[in-house]
Motif scaffolding. Sequence first.
Motif, PDB file in Angstrom:
ATOM      1  N   GLY A   1     -22.798  -6.420 -48.023  1.00 24.80           N
ATOM      2  CA  GLY A   1     -22.944  -7.017 -49.344  1.00 24.80           C
ATOM      3  C   GLY A   1     -23.881  -8.209 -49.309  1.00 24.80           C
ATOM      4  N   ARG A   2     -24.690  -8.349 -50.310  1.00 23.11           N
ATOM      5  CA  ARG A   2     -25.692  -9.419 -50.325  1.00 23.11           C
ATOM      6  C   ARG A   2     -25.075 -10.811 -50.330  1.00 23.11           C
ATOM      7  NH1 ARG A   2     -30.712  -7.662 -54.242  1.00 23.11           N
ATOM      8  NH2 ARG A   2     -30.943  -5.512 -53.528  1.00 23.11           N
ATOM      9  N   HIS A   3     -23.813 -10.914 -50.747  1.00 21.67           N
ATOM     10  CA  HIS A   3     -23.172 -12.228 -50.762  1.00 21.67           C
ATOM     11  C   HIS A   3     -22.643 -12.629 -49.389  1.00 21.67           C
ATOM     12  CE1 HIS A   3     -23.558 -12.668 -55.051  1.00 21.67           C
ATOM     13  NE2 HIS A   3     -22.962 -11.511 -55.263  1.00 21.67           N
ATOM     14  N   ASP A   4     -22.561 -11.678 -48.452  1.00 25.52           N
ATOM     15  CA  ASP A   4     -22.191 -12.041 -47.093  1.00 25.52           C
ATOM     16  C   ASP A   4     -23.260 -12.969 -46.524  1.00 25.52           C
ATOM     17  OD1 ASP A   4     -20.006 -10.435 -47.298  1.00 25.52           O
ATOM     18  OD2 ASP A   4     -20.759  -8.840 -46.011  1.00 25.52           O
ATOM     19  N   ALA A   5     -22.856 -13.858 -45.638  1.00 28.53           N
ATOM     20  CA  ALA A   5     -23.816 -14.792 -45.034  1.00 28.53           C
ATOM     21  C   ALA A   5     -23.861 -14.571 -43.539  1.00 28.53           C
ATOM     22  CB  ALA A   5     -23.427 -16.238 -45.351  1.00 28.53           C
ATOM     23  N   MET A   6     -25.068 -14.427 -43.007  1.00 27.38           N
ATOM     24  CA  MET A   6     -25.231 -14.185 -41.579  1.00 27.38           C
ATOM     25  C   MET A   6     -26.529 -14.802 -41.084  1.00 27.38           C
ATOM     26  SD  MET A   6     -25.903 -10.049 -41.605  1.00 27.38           S
ATOM     27  CE  MET A   6     -24.508  -9.754 -42.688  1.00 27.38           C
ATOM     28  N   SER A   7     -26.803 -14.614 -39.813  1.00 25.99           N
ATOM     29  CA  SER A   7     -27.934 -15.277 -39.168  1.00 25.99           C
ATOM     30  C   SER A   7     -29.279 -14.681 -39.584  1.00 25.99           C
ATOM     31  CB  SER A   7     -27.794 -15.176 -37.650  1.00 25.99           C
ATOM     32  OG  SER A   7     -26.614 -15.782 -37.196  1.00 25.99           O
ATOM     33  N   VAL A   8     -30.327 -15.488 -39.399  1.00 25.60           N
ATOM     34  CA  VAL A   8     -31.702 -15.078 -39.691  1.00 25.60           C
ATOM     35  C   VAL A   8     -32.578 -15.356 -38.477  1.00 25.60           C
ATOM     36  CG1 VAL A   8     -33.781 -15.718 -40.996  1.00 25.60           C
ATOM     37  CG2 VAL A   8     -31.621 -15.295 -42.201  1.00 25.60           C
ATOM     38  N   ARG A   9     -33.359 -14.359 -38.090  1.00 28.29           N
ATOM     39  CA  ARG A   9     -34.455 -14.537 -37.133  1.00 28.29           C
ATOM     40  C   ARG A   9     -35.744 -14.209 -37.858  1.00 28.29           C
ATOM     41  NH1 ARG A   9     -33.499 -14.611 -31.416  1.00 28.29           N
ATOM     42  NH2 ARG A   9     -31.452 -15.598 -31.176  1.00 28.29           N
ATOM     43  N   CYS A  10     -36.688 -15.116 -37.825  1.00 23.60           N
ATOM     44  CA  CYS A  10     -37.953 -14.921 -38.530  1.00 23.60           C
ATOM     45  C   CYS A  10     -38.988 -14.278 -37.619  1.00 23.60           C
ATOM     46  CB  CYS A  10     -38.474 -16.252 -39.053  1.00 23.60           C
ATOM     47  SG  CYS A  10     -37.324 -17.111 -40.148  1.00 23.60           S
ATOM     48  N   LEU A  11     -39.889 -13.540 -38.227  1.00 23.26           N
ATOM     49  CA  LEU A  11     -40.951 -12.812 -37.537  1.00 23.26           C
ATOM     50  C   LEU A  11     -42.294 -13.319 -38.024  1.00 23.26           C
ATOM     51  CD1 LEU A  11     -41.805 -10.342 -35.719  1.00 23.26           C
ATOM     52  CD2 LEU A  11     -41.624  -8.950 -37.782  1.00 23.26           C
ATOM     53  N   ASN A  12     -43.221 -13.538 -37.105  1.00 23.82           N
ATOM     54  CA  ASN A  12     -44.555 -14.008 -37.472  1.00 23.82           C
ATOM     55  C   ASN A  12     -45.259 -12.974 -38.338  1.00 23.82           C
ATOM     56  OD1 ASN A  12     -47.677 -14.187 -36.745  1.00 23.82           O
ATOM     57  ND2 ASN A  12     -46.790 -16.208 -36.485  1.00 23.82           N
ATOM     58  N   ASP A  13     -45.774 -13.397 -39.481  1.00 21.44           N
ATOM     59  CA  ASP A  13     -46.411 -12.478 -40.424  1.00 21.44           C
ATOM     60  C   ASP A  13     -47.582 -11.723 -39.827  1.00 21.44           C
ATOM     61  OD1 ASP A  13     -45.303 -11.988 -42.878  1.00 21.44           O
ATOM     62  OD2 ASP A  13     -46.128 -13.769 -43.829  1.00 21.44           O
TER      63      ASP A  13
END
Length: 208
Positions: free
Chosen positions: A31-43
Amino acid sequence: TAKFWSSTERSSDMATNIILYYYFDVFEASGRHDAMSVRCLNDDTAVPPSSSSSKPVETSSSSAKADGSEYDATANTLKDLRDGQTYATVTIGGRVWMAENLNYETETSVVFPEYNGKSHEKYGRLYAWEDAIDACPRDWRLPGEDDWNDLVAAVGDSAIAGTKLKAARDWDKDKKDYVVGTDDYGFAALPAAVSHVNTNGVRSFSNN
């Protein structure tokens, strides 16, 4: 387990995330309201969006990204100029990933309440999907499912990716769902918490 958002939508209220679980990895819809970690990727090294029906959502050029970022390919670091935080990066399969969880504070990001309220210093902040889409600094973005699939392929396959990408530290061997990783590529995935919001709007946290 380590759970990370992807930018790929599944439905009007669901999006794809990847779980590094035991020795392997698996994709699921959350569900979009769940909150979890983010790893970003170089564009500059991201996979172009596919033509599939489940497609990554493009990030906006919002003012939140206005201060930009500084990537040092020699030092393997990313400096987020919005708040001055510096993150380790790693190149895997020709693509540059953050090697730490994003810790940029947004209006709706949350912090796992244990460790004296300082869990974000090691594990980063947790983001709902709508927040995660725009959380990465300029020139970096939330990876799509195709990006995650390419990462898994670069380290072998889905049967072993969980072990290869997980950190060799901070995984509690006494918990049945935890298997310590070998961190062969320096991705250093950690068992950060996940936050859920129930139908009554009450938030809870889980770290397994």
